[in-house]
Design an enzyme around this catalytic site. Structure first.
Site, PDB file in Angstrom:
ATOM      1  N   CYS A 151      37.897  28.093 -24.419  1.00 23.11           N
ATOM      2  CA  CYS A 151      37.087  28.587 -25.236  1.00 23.11           C
ATOM      3  C   CYS A 151      35.544  27.713 -25.032  1.00 23.11           C
ATOM      4  O   CYS A 151      34.704  28.563 -24.747  1.00 23.11           O
ATOM      5  CB  CYS A 151      37.413  28.395 -26.854  1.00 23.11           C
ATOM      6  SG  CYS A 151      38.159  26.834 -26.992  1.00 23.11           S
ATOM      7  N   ASN A 152      35.654  26.474 -25.063  1.00 21.78           N
ATOM      8  CA  ASN A 152      34.522  25.614 -24.724  1.00 21.78           C
ATOM      9  C   ASN A 152      33.755  25.912 -23.363  1.00 21.78           C
ATOM     10  O   ASN A 152      32.530  26.372 -23.328  1.00 21.78           O
ATOM     11  CB  ASN A 152      34.929  24.089 -24.784  1.00 21.78           C
ATOM     12  CG  ASN A 152      35.167  23.729 -26.337  1.00 21.78           C
ATOM     13  OD1 ASN A 152      34.354  23.724 -27.007  1.00 21.78           O
ATOM     14  ND2 ASN A 152      36.308  23.426 -26.491  1.00 21.78           N
TER      15      ASN A 152
ATOM     16  N   ARG B 212      36.427  21.360 -33.018  1.00 17.48           N
ATOM     17  CA  ARG B 212      37.309  21.698 -34.106  1.00 17.48           C
ATOM     18  C   ARG B 212      38.667  21.167 -33.896  1.00 17.48           C
ATOM     19  O   ARG B 212      39.187  21.229 -32.872  1.00 17.48           O
ATOM     20  CB  ARG B 212      37.420  22.997 -34.495  1.00 17.48           C
ATOM     21  CG  ARG B 212      38.353  24.238 -33.600  1.00 17.48           C
ATOM     22  CD  ARG B 212      39.642  24.175 -33.725  1.00 17.48           C
ATOM     23  NE  ARG B 212      40.504  24.793 -32.888  1.00 17.48           N
ATOM     24  CZ  ARG B 212      41.189  24.465 -31.723  1.00 17.48           C
ATOM     25  NH1 ARG B 212      40.867  23.334 -31.301  1.00 17.48           N
ATOM     26  NH2 ARG B 212      41.579  25.121 -30.952  1.00 17.48           N
TER      27      ARG B 212
ATOM     28  N   HIS C   1      35.697  19.292 -20.193  1.00 16.86           N
ATOM     29  CA  HIS C   1      35.194  20.305 -20.290  1.00 16.86           C
ATOM     30  C   HIS C   1      33.836  20.611 -18.977  1.00 16.86           C
ATOM     31  O   HIS C   1      33.950  21.840 -18.746  1.00 16.86           O
ATOM     32  CB  HIS C   1      34.354  20.509 -21.483  1.00 16.86           C
ATOM     33  CG  HIS C   1      35.085  20.175 -22.691  1.00 16.86           C
ATOM     34  ND1 HIS C   1      35.424  19.026 -23.249  1.00 16.86           N
ATOM     35  CD2 HIS C   1      36.099  21.260 -23.328  1.00 16.86           C
ATOM     36  CE1 HIS C   1      36.271  19.138 -24.321  1.00 16.86           C
ATOM     37  NE2 HIS C   1      36.851  20.055 -24.378  1.00 16.86           N
TER      38      HIS C   1
ATOM     39  N   HIS D 287      33.960  25.253 -32.569  1.00 13.36           N
ATOM     40  CA  HIS D 287      33.322  24.159 -32.333  1.00 13.36           C
ATOM     41  C   HIS D 287      31.970  24.464 -32.202  1.00 13.36           C
ATOM     42  O   HIS D 287      31.302  25.496 -32.513  1.00 13.36           O
ATOM     43  CB  HIS D 287      33.678  24.128 -30.676  1.00 13.36           C
ATOM     44  CG  HIS D 287      35.280  24.266 -30.402  1.00 13.36           C
ATOM     45  ND1 HIS D 287      35.990  23.267 -30.681  1.00 13.36           N
ATOM     46  CD2 HIS D 287      35.759  25.232 -29.788  1.00 13.36           C
ATOM     47  CE1 HIS D 287      37.377  23.594 -30.294  1.00 13.36           C
ATOM     48  NE2 HIS D 287      37.128  24.920 -29.543  1.00 13.36           N
TER      49      HIS D 287
HETATM   50  N1  LIG Z   1      44.292  28.277 -29.432  1.00 15.56           N
HETATM   51  C1  LIG Z   1      42.896  28.373 -29.000  1.00 15.56           C
HETATM   52  O1  LIG Z   1      42.029  28.230 -29.618  1.00 15.56           O
HETATM   53  C2  LIG Z   1      42.808  28.555 -27.596  1.00 15.56           C
HETATM   54  C3  LIG Z   1      41.602  28.825 -27.139  1.00 15.56           C
HETATM   55  C4  LIG Z   1      41.460  29.088 -25.587  1.00 15.56           C
HETATM   56  C5  LIG Z   1      42.547  28.892 -24.868  1.00 15.56           C
HETATM   57  N2  LIG Z   1      43.613  28.416 -25.179  1.00 15.56           N
HETATM   58  C6  LIG Z   1      44.743  28.430 -24.434  1.00 15.56           C
HETATM   59  O2  LIG Z   1      45.620  29.559 -24.489  1.00 15.56           O
HETATM   60  C7  LIG Z   1      46.948  29.306 -24.061  1.00 15.56           C
HETATM   61  C8  LIG Z   1      48.053  29.569 -25.167  1.00 15.56           C
HETATM   62  O3  LIG Z   1      47.514  28.796 -26.426  1.00 15.56           O
HETATM   63  P1  LIG Z   1      47.749  29.297 -28.030  1.00 15.56           P
HETATM   64  O4  LIG Z   1      46.808  28.378 -28.713  1.00 15.56           O
HETATM   65  O5  LIG Z   1      47.601  30.807 -28.200  1.00 15.56           O
HETATM   66  O6  LIG Z   1      49.444  28.933 -28.075  1.00 15.56           O
HETATM   67  P2  LIG Z   1      50.304  29.133 -29.352  1.00 15.56           P
HETATM   68  O7  LIG Z   1      51.125  27.737 -29.525  1.00 15.56           O
HETATM   69  O8  LIG Z   1      49.382  29.565 -30.494  1.00 15.56           O
HETATM   70  O9  LIG Z   1      51.353  30.153 -28.931  1.00 15.56           O
HETATM   71  C9  LIG Z   1      52.078  30.056 -27.633  1.00 15.56           C
HETATM   72  C10 LIG Z   1      53.253  31.033 -27.822  1.00 15.56           C
HETATM   73  O10 LIG Z   1      53.936  30.897 -26.744  1.00 15.56           O
HETATM   74  C11 LIG Z   1      55.569  30.867 -27.022  1.00 15.56           C
HETATM   75  N3  LIG Z   1      56.054  30.300 -26.238  1.00 15.56           N
HETATM   76  C12 LIG Z   1      56.525  28.933 -26.003  1.00 15.56           C
HETATM   77  N4  LIG Z   1      57.054  28.709 -24.796  1.00 15.56           N
HETATM   78  C13 LIG Z   1      57.357  30.037 -24.301  1.00 15.56           C
HETATM   79  C14 LIG Z   1      57.929  30.307 -22.976  1.00 15.56           C
HETATM   80  N5  LIG Z   1      58.536  29.432 -22.161  1.00 15.56           N
HETATM   81  N6  LIG Z   1      57.885  31.636 -22.870  1.00 15.56           N
HETATM   82  C15 LIG Z   1      57.213  32.550 -23.670  1.00 15.56           C
HETATM   83  N7  LIG Z   1      56.670  32.139 -24.482  1.00 15.56           N
HETATM   84  C16 LIG Z   1      56.546  30.781 -24.969  1.00 15.56           C
HETATM   85  C17 LIG Z   1      55.432  30.232 -28.370  1.00 15.56           C
HETATM   86  O11 LIG Z   1      56.743  30.560 -29.212  1.00 15.56           O
HETATM   87  C18 LIG Z   1      54.073  30.949 -29.027  1.00 15.56           C
HETATM   88  O12 LIG Z   1      54.430  32.195 -29.719  1.00 15.56           O
HETATM   89  C19 LIG Z   1      46.962  27.907 -23.797  1.00 15.56           C
HETATM   90  O13 LIG Z   1      46.891  27.753 -22.243  1.00 15.56           O
HETATM   91  C20 LIG Z   1      45.871  27.432 -24.450  1.00 15.56           C
HETATM   92  O14 LIG Z   1      45.120  26.115 -23.941  1.00 15.56           O
HETATM   93  C21 LIG Z   1      43.741  28.236 -26.638  1.00 15.56           C
END
Ligand SMILES: NC(=O)c1ccc[n+]([C@@H]2O[C@H](COP(=O)([O-])OP(=O)(O)OC[C@H]3O[C@@H](n4cnc5c(N)ncnc54)[C@H](O)[C@@H]3O)[C@@H](O)[C@H]2O)c1
Length: 344
Positions: A148-149, A176, A201, A227
């Site tokens: 996101c950042n 955040r 970042h 953020h």
């Molecule tokens: N949360 C944010 O604000 C955000 C923002 C931008 C990017 N990201 C990136 O997006 C990606 C996902 O993050 P998120 O926050 O959505 O995670 P999350 O923890 O909210 O969701 C992850 C999901 O994956 C599932 N999971 C775990 N292991 C698994 C596996 N081996 N196979 C299939 N499913 C599995 C979990 O049960 C869960 O439902 C990460 O790379 C994160 O860095 C997150």
């Protein structure tokens, strides 16, 4: 051509990407896949949920009972689905580091994959931003949508780059602490400077804008809404404040908010998205505070807010179009995505 998509990992990002895929007329959500019967997974599949009637798969065959014992109907396993040849693109939105572990499975079944920002850049052939390098992702096998950042900085710096040559960038990020639903992480009553200088970042922005001289410094703060970045750009040919506002205004996915109109903080900006009834108050746009846009000799400043859970969703949808080759014109993809999501 309709691109057949499966989303693996249905959490904060995955549930939003899957929902957004359903809104596209050139994509079909063939399934979602996970390993745990989380409240999120249950909710989105309920009759009132946005993914009702979407086929659910189990990502790891040995873990299928995790889901079935919890009363969830599972159509099959992800490897079986990939083997069937019914998937063009997987969006891997599993927690950071799991995507890289999944990569050999994707290679085995010869399927294209979008990875998310928690993965290291070398997991993919290209790290993607719709404005900066859409064309580089066309036809690639593995594409990464950065965090996101990084996405907010790529959008705003790309827009600024349309009106001046950027020599150097310094960004101070107030992050955040956690996503709103998370109860196990903090801080609750502290500000926590990132001891890594520069924070990750800046180097991440450079995976897309390779020649950019950028340094970032981050502090974690006890808020879940958004953020805030304070951006400082050095240039030898400074544009006027009006030029900067114009380029931000002209660029999709960047919105100017005025303190004069009552938008003094992330709280009031997020409230705006609640009041316009955005699903989950998702703010896909970067929100720049109008009054902070300043030019002092060769130095440009502004502050912007980033809704971490939502900002990467439009870029994920564009990345699906680019990687599949279904749309080669970035502006057409951006327009289509933004219309479907109601981006202002
Ligand atoms: N949360 C944010 O604000 C955000 C923002 C931008 C990017 N990201 C990136 O997006 C990606 C996902 O993050 P998120 O926050 O959505 O995670 P999350 O923890 O909210 O969701 C992850 C999901 O994956 C599932 N999971 C775990 N292991 C698994 C596996 N081996 N196979 C299939 N499913 C599995 C979990 O049960 C869960 O439902 C990460 O790379 C994160 O860095 C997150």
């Amino acid at each position: 051509m309709v691109v057949r998509v499966v989303v693996n990992g249905v959490g904060t990002i995955g549930k939003r990407v899957a929902h957004a895929v359903k809104l596209q007329d050139d994509m079909k959500l063939v399934g979602i896949s996970d390993i745990a019967p989380t409240p999120v997974l249950r909710t989105v599949l309920e009759p009132d949920g946005p993914l009702y009637k979407t086929d659910l798969y189990c990502s790891i065959p040995e873990m299928i009972e995790n889901l079935t014992n919890a009363g969830m109907y599972v159509k099959g396993t992800l490897p079986e689905l990939l083997e069937s040849g019914k998937v063009d693109v997987v969006v891997d939105a599993t927690p950071a580091g799991i995507g890289a572990k999944n990569k050999p499975m994707y290679e085995k079944y010869d399927v294209k994959v979008i990875f998310e920002g928690g993965e290291k850049a070398d997991v993919a052939d290209v790290t993607f931003n719709s404005f900066v390098n859409y064309e580089d992702a066309i036809g690639k096998k593995f594409v990464r949508v950065p965090s996101c950042n990084t996405t907010s900085l790529l959008r705003t710096l790309w827009a600024l780059g349309q009106v001046c040559k950027i020599d150097e960038v310094f960004v101070s990020l107030t992050r955040r602490a956690v996503d709103p639903w998370e109860i196990k992480k903090g801080p609750v009553n502290a500000l926590v400077p990132d001891m890594h200088v520069p924070s990750h970042h800046g180097p991440d922005v450079k995976t897309v804008m390779k020649d950019l001289d950028i340094k970032t410094f981050a502090i974690k703060s006890p808020t879940t809404l958004a953020h805030v970045h304070v951006v400082h750009v050095k240039t030898k040919n400074p544009p006027s404040v009006e030029d900067i506002k114009n380029t931000f205004n002209k660029t999709p996915r960047i919105l100017l908010f005025k303190a004069e109109d009552g938008y003094n903080s992330t709280a009031e900006i997020i409230e705006h998205f609640r009041d316009i009834l955005r699903p989950r108050y998702d703010m896909y746009e970067v929100a720049v505070w109008d009054e902070t846009i300043s030019v002092m000799k060769n130095d440009i400043f502004w502050a912007h807010a980033v809704h971490s859970e939502a900002i990467v969703i439009p870029e994920n949808i564009d990345a699906i179009r680019a990687i599949s080759g279904v749309e080669r014109d970035k502006w057409k993809s951006i327009k289509k995505t933004d219309k479907s999501l109601g981006v202002k």
